[in-house]
Enzyme design. Structure first.
Site, PDB file in Angstrom:
ATOM      1  N   ARG A 151       0.833  -1.201   0.000  1.00  0.00           N
ATOM      2  CA  ARG A 151       0.000   0.000   0.000  1.00  0.00           C
ATOM      3  C   ARG A 151       0.869   1.254   0.000  1.00  0.00           C
ATOM      4  O   ARG A 151       0.620   2.206  -0.731  1.00  0.00           O
ATOM      5  CB  ARG A 151      -0.937  -0.010   1.204  1.00  0.00           C
ATOM      6  CG  ARG A 151      -2.242  -0.758   1.009  1.00  0.00           C
ATOM      7  CD  ARG A 151      -2.069  -2.183   0.465  1.00  0.00           C
ATOM      8  NE  ARG A 151      -3.337  -2.885   0.378  1.00  0.00           N
ATOM      9  CZ  ARG A 151      -3.833  -3.639   1.352  1.00  0.00           C
ATOM     10  NH1 ARG A 151      -3.165  -3.812   2.491  1.00  0.00           N
ATOM     11  NH2 ARG A 151      -4.994  -4.243   1.182  1.00  0.00           N
ATOM     12  N   ASP A 180      -0.069  -6.717  -3.518  1.00  0.00           N
ATOM     13  CA  ASP A 180      -1.471  -6.441  -3.255  1.00  0.00           C
ATOM     14  C   ASP A 180      -2.037  -5.721  -4.475  1.00  0.00           C
ATOM     15  O   ASP A 180      -1.355  -5.557  -5.485  1.00  0.00           O
ATOM     16  CB  ASP A 180      -1.647  -5.600  -1.981  1.00  0.00           C
ATOM     17  CG  ASP A 180      -2.882  -6.028  -1.190  1.00  0.00           C
ATOM     18  OD1 ASP A 180      -3.993  -5.867  -1.723  1.00  0.00           O
ATOM     19  OD2 ASP A 180      -2.721  -6.531  -0.066  1.00  0.00           O
ATOM     20  N   HIS A 251      -6.689  -9.832  -4.058  1.00  0.00           N
ATOM     21  CA  HIS A 251      -5.668  -8.797  -3.838  1.00  0.00           C
ATOM     22  C   HIS A 251      -4.596  -8.859  -4.931  1.00  0.00           C
ATOM     23  O   HIS A 251      -3.400  -8.762  -4.649  1.00  0.00           O
ATOM     24  CB  HIS A 251      -5.038  -8.957  -2.459  1.00  0.00           C
ATOM     25  CG  HIS A 251      -5.938  -8.516  -1.331  1.00  0.00           C
ATOM     26  ND1 HIS A 251      -6.270  -7.192  -1.137  1.00  0.00           N
ATOM     27  CD2 HIS A 251      -6.554  -9.225  -0.356  1.00  0.00           C
ATOM     28  CE1 HIS A 251      -7.071  -7.104  -0.071  1.00  0.00           C
ATOM     29  NE2 HIS A 251      -7.278  -8.326   0.398  1.00  0.00           N
ATOM     30  N   ASP A 317      -6.917 -14.181   1.462  1.00  0.00           N
ATOM     31  CA  ASP A 317      -7.989 -13.447   2.144  1.00  0.00           C
ATOM     32  C   ASP A 317      -8.762 -12.579   1.166  1.00  0.00           C
ATOM     33  O   ASP A 317      -8.280 -12.243   0.085  1.00  0.00           O
ATOM     34  CB  ASP A 317      -7.405 -12.571   3.263  1.00  0.00           C
ATOM     35  CG  ASP A 317      -6.481 -11.493   2.716  1.00  0.00           C
ATOM     36  OD1 ASP A 317      -5.643 -11.818   1.853  1.00  0.00           O
ATOM     37  OD2 ASP A 317      -6.597 -10.329   3.141  1.00  0.00           O
ATOM     38  N   GLU A 318      -9.948 -12.204   1.586  1.00  0.00           N
ATOM     39  CA  GLU A 318     -10.763 -11.192   0.898  1.00  0.00           C
ATOM     40  C   GLU A 318     -10.748 -11.388  -0.622  1.00  0.00           C
ATOM     41  O   GLU A 318     -10.364 -10.502  -1.381  1.00  0.00           O
ATOM     42  CB  GLU A 318     -10.287  -9.794   1.274  1.00  0.00           C
ATOM     43  CG  GLU A 318     -10.467  -9.482   2.754  1.00  0.00           C
ATOM     44  CD  GLU A 318      -9.997  -8.101   3.152  1.00  0.00           C
ATOM     45  OE1 GLU A 318     -10.564  -7.535   4.105  1.00  0.00           O
ATOM     46  OE2 GLU A 318      -9.054  -7.590   2.525  1.00  0.00           O
ATOM     47  N   TRP A 384      -6.826 -13.943  11.478  1.00  0.00           N
ATOM     48  CA  TRP A 384      -6.925 -12.478  11.580  1.00  0.00           C
ATOM     49  C   TRP A 384      -8.342 -12.000  11.873  1.00  0.00           C
ATOM     50  O   TRP A 384      -8.517 -10.929  12.455  1.00  0.00           O
ATOM     51  CB  TRP A 384      -6.398 -11.832  10.299  1.00  0.00           C
ATOM     52  CG  TRP A 384      -7.322 -11.904   9.106  1.00  0.00           C
ATOM     53  CD1 TRP A 384      -7.422 -12.906   8.205  1.00  0.00           C
ATOM     54  CD2 TRP A 384      -8.247 -10.896   8.672  1.00  0.00           C
ATOM     55  NE1 TRP A 384      -8.352 -12.609   7.239  1.00  0.00           N
ATOM     56  CE2 TRP A 384      -8.876 -11.378   7.498  1.00  0.00           C
ATOM     57  CE3 TRP A 384      -8.617  -9.636   9.163  1.00  0.00           C
ATOM     58  CZ2 TRP A 384      -9.853 -10.643   6.815  1.00  0.00           C
ATOM     59  CZ3 TRP A 384      -9.585  -8.907   8.475  1.00  0.00           C
ATOM     60  CH2 TRP A 384     -10.189  -9.407   7.321  1.00  0.00           C
ATOM     61  N   TYR A 409      -3.932  -5.493  15.325  1.00  0.00           N
ATOM     62  CA  TYR A 409      -3.766  -4.740  14.081  1.00  0.00           C
ATOM     63  C   TYR A 409      -3.307  -3.338  14.468  1.00  0.00           C
ATOM     64  O   TYR A 409      -4.100  -2.518  14.931  1.00  0.00           O
ATOM     65  CB  TYR A 409      -5.077  -4.696  13.300  1.00  0.00           C
ATOM     66  CG  TYR A 409      -5.220  -5.808  12.279  1.00  0.00           C
ATOM     67  CD1 TYR A 409      -4.764  -7.095  12.556  1.00  0.00           C
ATOM     68  CD2 TYR A 409      -5.809  -5.578  11.044  1.00  0.00           C
ATOM     69  CE1 TYR A 409      -4.885  -8.116  11.633  1.00  0.00           C
ATOM     70  CE2 TYR A 409      -5.944  -6.595  10.107  1.00  0.00           C
ATOM     71  CZ  TYR A 409      -5.473  -7.863  10.408  1.00  0.00           C
ATOM     72  OH  TYR A 409      -5.593  -8.873   9.483  1.00  0.00           O
ATOM     73  N   ASP A 411      -2.423  -0.844  12.704  1.00  0.00           N
ATOM     74  CA  ASP A 411      -2.919   0.293  11.925  1.00  0.00           C
ATOM     75  C   ASP A 411      -4.166   0.894  12.564  1.00  0.00           C
ATOM     76  O   ASP A 411      -4.523   2.039  12.270  1.00  0.00           O
ATOM     77  CB  ASP A 411      -3.210  -0.107  10.477  1.00  0.00           C
ATOM     78  CG  ASP A 411      -4.030  -1.389  10.374  1.00  0.00           C
ATOM     79  OD1 ASP A 411      -3.727  -2.338  11.106  1.00  0.00           O
ATOM     80  OD2 ASP A 411      -4.960  -1.431   9.551  1.00  0.00           O
ATOM     81  N   TRP A 459      -0.803  -2.871   8.487  1.00  0.00           N
ATOM     82  CA  TRP A 459      -1.280  -2.543   7.142  1.00  0.00           C
ATOM     83  C   TRP A 459      -1.121  -1.030   6.933  1.00  0.00           C
ATOM     84  O   TRP A 459      -1.477  -0.245   7.797  1.00  0.00           O
ATOM     85  CB  TRP A 459      -2.739  -2.966   6.977  1.00  0.00           C
ATOM     86  CG  TRP A 459      -2.951  -4.430   7.231  1.00  0.00           C
ATOM     87  CD1 TRP A 459      -3.460  -5.011   8.353  1.00  0.00           C
ATOM     88  CD2 TRP A 459      -2.627  -5.498   6.340  1.00  0.00           C
ATOM     89  NE1 TRP A 459      -3.482  -6.369   8.221  1.00  0.00           N
ATOM     90  CE2 TRP A 459      -2.977  -6.704   6.992  1.00  0.00           C
ATOM     91  CE3 TRP A 459      -2.094  -5.555   5.053  1.00  0.00           C
ATOM     92  CZ2 TRP A 459      -2.800  -7.947   6.398  1.00  0.00           C
ATOM     93  CZ3 TRP A 459      -1.915  -6.802   4.468  1.00  0.00           C
ATOM     94  CH2 TRP A 459      -2.271  -7.978   5.125  1.00  0.00           C
ATOM     95  N   THR A 460      -0.609  -0.631   5.785  1.00  0.00           N
ATOM     96  CA  THR A 460      -0.131   0.751   5.654  1.00  0.00           C
ATOM     97  C   THR A 460      -1.033   1.673   4.833  1.00  0.00           C
ATOM     98  O   THR A 460      -0.573   2.708   4.348  1.00  0.00           O
ATOM     99  CB  THR A 460       1.288   0.758   5.052  1.00  0.00           C
ATOM    100  OG1 THR A 460       1.271   0.120   3.769  1.00  0.00           O
ATOM    101  CG2 THR A 460       2.273   0.058   5.974  1.00  0.00           C
ATOM    102  N   GLU A 461      -2.313   1.337   4.687  1.00  0.00           N
ATOM    103  CA  GLU A 461      -3.185   2.271   3.973  1.00  0.00           C
ATOM    104  C   GLU A 461      -3.096   3.690   4.546  1.00  0.00           C
ATOM    105  O   GLU A 461      -3.057   4.657   3.788  1.00  0.00           O
ATOM    106  CB  GLU A 461      -4.643   1.804   4.033  1.00  0.00           C
ATOM    107  CG  GLU A 461      -4.964   0.581   3.193  1.00  0.00           C
ATOM    108  CD  GLU A 461      -4.900  -0.693   4.004  1.00  0.00           C
ATOM    109  OE1 GLU A 461      -5.551  -1.666   3.610  1.00  0.00           O
ATOM    110  OE2 GLU A 461      -4.186  -0.718   5.036  1.00  0.00           O
TER     111      GLU A 461
END
Length: 545
Positions: A151, A180, A251, A317-318, A384, A409, A411, A459-461
């Site tokens: 990210r 990602d 992702h 994931d996702e 997670w 988490y 973040d 997570w670096t969003e």
């Protein structure tokens, strides 16, 4: 002694006191198998204190001695400070000796965490270490930090710095989230467009759901294979394992942007897709074709040459399956394989790479969604979405790394105040992290053995640079490190958080010396603030967010 973090299992200080003095005459003896610690002491602690630590013999009266002891567990150590015999770091392996050296560094004071001396010792000529014996060993074998560089890219020198920070807190796994939707960060020589196209986006969004915070400067970057070799070697010298992650089948938009044939071309005009600029769950998913399998086998072949880690993380994931539902190719694959639907199709995808990695002596690990549709026997799970996935995996005989978002988490915001930087998710305070328990009470003693350990995820969003990462990670990672290491912590409700806070006061001086831009107990400094951007809580979050 009382300021050590993580708290050791046992400390025995003689009634008569006494100390051992480290000065310019102190020599360093390193038994075979302890060379990494000797090198680290000479290149890190020695320069900070102005001590040469010249090679010496095991019987030198002024020696600092590094010794292996096969009666100790691999990562266990015994640190002896004796006024007659000097200082001895004894470990069950090279790793144990190295963790003893981290404790010695703390005993020497915050000056030992600087990169150059600022004085000549406590009294102008050396450094005194109080006489004592410290015996210690970790609770878990997997004590990790996951860092998302997809990210927001983190340059190599900043990654190396984070490895030093992990080592200082006795963390031994660096989970490297390399791909990602928003970026592909590792050079794959047979597929150059993964980095030529997939590592850059034309602009970058700052913040989570605050759509007006766009940075029009292109964002990106990647690590060459030589960069990766350097990172892995640097980590190994600090007894840290680097676990790479290549995210499949979701992702994956950065990869699809580089090679459109990887996507579901019968449903989406994949040739028009670019690297994703925003955050969230992306609808684009890899096509379940033989060509895609061969492509990613090529990626993993190069990955295995770079990373010696036993575990390889494949994400999982996702992964929205709407495109598979609409794709004639995907539906034909489901029919051909006799699968019940899209969940089993993802399971087939994951099982393929589990088999592929197993044949090459590696183990697959993925996020807990890989349980859906059935999981290959040898696969491990990163839990997670709370504890449930980890509980289900352990009860089914799978190994687990506990990293529930509600607890670790980093973040997620540390406070609900309006002066906090652009926030995301739950409020998770320092005390919340300190009271995190990695082993759920629902597990039997036998099932609990499948909990390999725990990791904190970053997570670096919302973290656009190193300073923001520091702010989110510290000091909560300090609390997490004690949870992951210490064998003497009681049940969460009984933990002495006030005592931990007291020890943290001294640790802040160490973080200052290391240049860590952590969150102060009083809140963000003026330059760390971003008032007026309230963000939005994640759906279903409790009312304190």
């Amino acid at each position: 002694m009382t300021d050590l973090i993580p708290a050791p299992a046992a400390v025995d200080a003689p009634r008569g006191g006494g100390a051992v003095r480290l000065d310019a005459e102190t020599t360093l003896y390193a038994a075979p198998g302890t060379e990494t610690t000797a090198n680290w002491l000479r290149t890190t602690v020695g320069p900070a204190l102005g001590l040469p630590l010249a090679p010496g013999g095991a019987d030198d009266g002024s020696a600092l001695r590094l010794v292996l002891d096969d009666t100790l567990a691999a990562e266990a150590y015994r640190l002896s400070v004796d006024g007659t015999r000097g200082i001895e770091l004894r470990g069950g392996s090279g790793a144990g000796v190295f963790w003893a050296a981290q404790t010695l560094r703390q005993l020497l004071g915050a000056e030992a965490f600087r990169s150059a001396p600022v004085g000549h010792g406590e009294d102008g000529g050396g450094w005194n270490v109080p006489a004592q014996v410290i015996e210690d060993a970790p609770r878990f074998g997997w004590r990790g930090l996951m860092l998302d560089v997809a990210r927001h890219f983190m340059p190599k020198h900043d990654v190396l710095r984070y490895l030093d920070l992990l080592a200082a807190h006795k963390l031994n796994v660096f989970h490297f989230h390399l791909t990602d939707d928003q970026g592909w960060r590792i050079e794959i020589k047979r597929y150059p467009r993964l980095t030529e196209v997939g590592s850059w986006r034309p602009r970058s969004k700052w913040g989570h759901r605050a759509s007006d915070l766009w940075n029009e400067t292109p964002h990106g970057g990647h690590y060459t294979q030589d960069d990766i070799r350097e990172i892995v070697a640097y980590a190994a010298a600090r007894h840290i394992t680097v676990v790479p992650e290549i995210d499949i089948p979701g992702h994956s938009q950065a990869a699809i942007a580089a090679y459109p044939e990887l996507g579901n071309t019968d449903v989406v005009d994949t040739a028009s897709l670019g690297v994703w600029e925003t955050w969230g769950v992306n609808p684009n998913i890899l096509a379940p074709t033989e060509n895609v399998l061969r492509f990613y086998e090529g990626v993993f072949e190069e990955l295995l040459d770079l990373f010696p880690s036993r575990f390889v993380h494949i994400g999982g994931d996702e992964a929205p399956k709407d495109q598979w539902k609409e794709s004639a190719t995907a539906q034909a694959r489901i029919a051909e394989l006799g699968l019940s639907g899209e969940d089993e199709l993802q399971s087939w995808f994951i099982r393929h790479f589990d088999t592929w990695l197993t044949e090459r002596g590696r183990r697959l690990i993925g996020w807990d969604e890989i349980l859906e549709g059935g999981l290959a026997p040898g696969a491990a799970v990163s839990s997670w979405r709370g504890y449930a996935g980890g509980i289900a995996a352990a009860k089914a005989g799978h190994d687990v790394v506990m990293c529930p978002e509600q607890q670790v988490y980093l973040d997620h915001r540390q406070h609900g105040g309006p002066d906090e930087p652009v926030p995301i998710g739950y409020v998770r305070t320092l005390e919340d992290v300190y009271r995190f328990e990695p082993v759920p009470p629902e597990l039997t003693e036998e099932e609990a053995r499948h909990v390999l350990g725990t990791q904190a995820n970053v997570w670096t969003e919302v973290m656009e640079n190193r300073s923001r990462v520091d702010y989110q990670v510290f000091p909560r990672l300090v609390a997490f490190a004690e949870v992951a290491w210490s064998t003497t912590l009681p049940a969460p409700a009984e933990r002495d958080f006030a005592g931990f806070e007291s020890r943290l006061g001294a640790h802040f001086q160490r973080l200052d010396a290391l240049g860590v831009d952590y969150r102060r107990p009083t809140g963000p400094l003026p330059r760390q603030q971003r008032p007026g951007v309230l963000g939005r809580p994640i759906e279903g979050a409790p009312p304190n967010v």
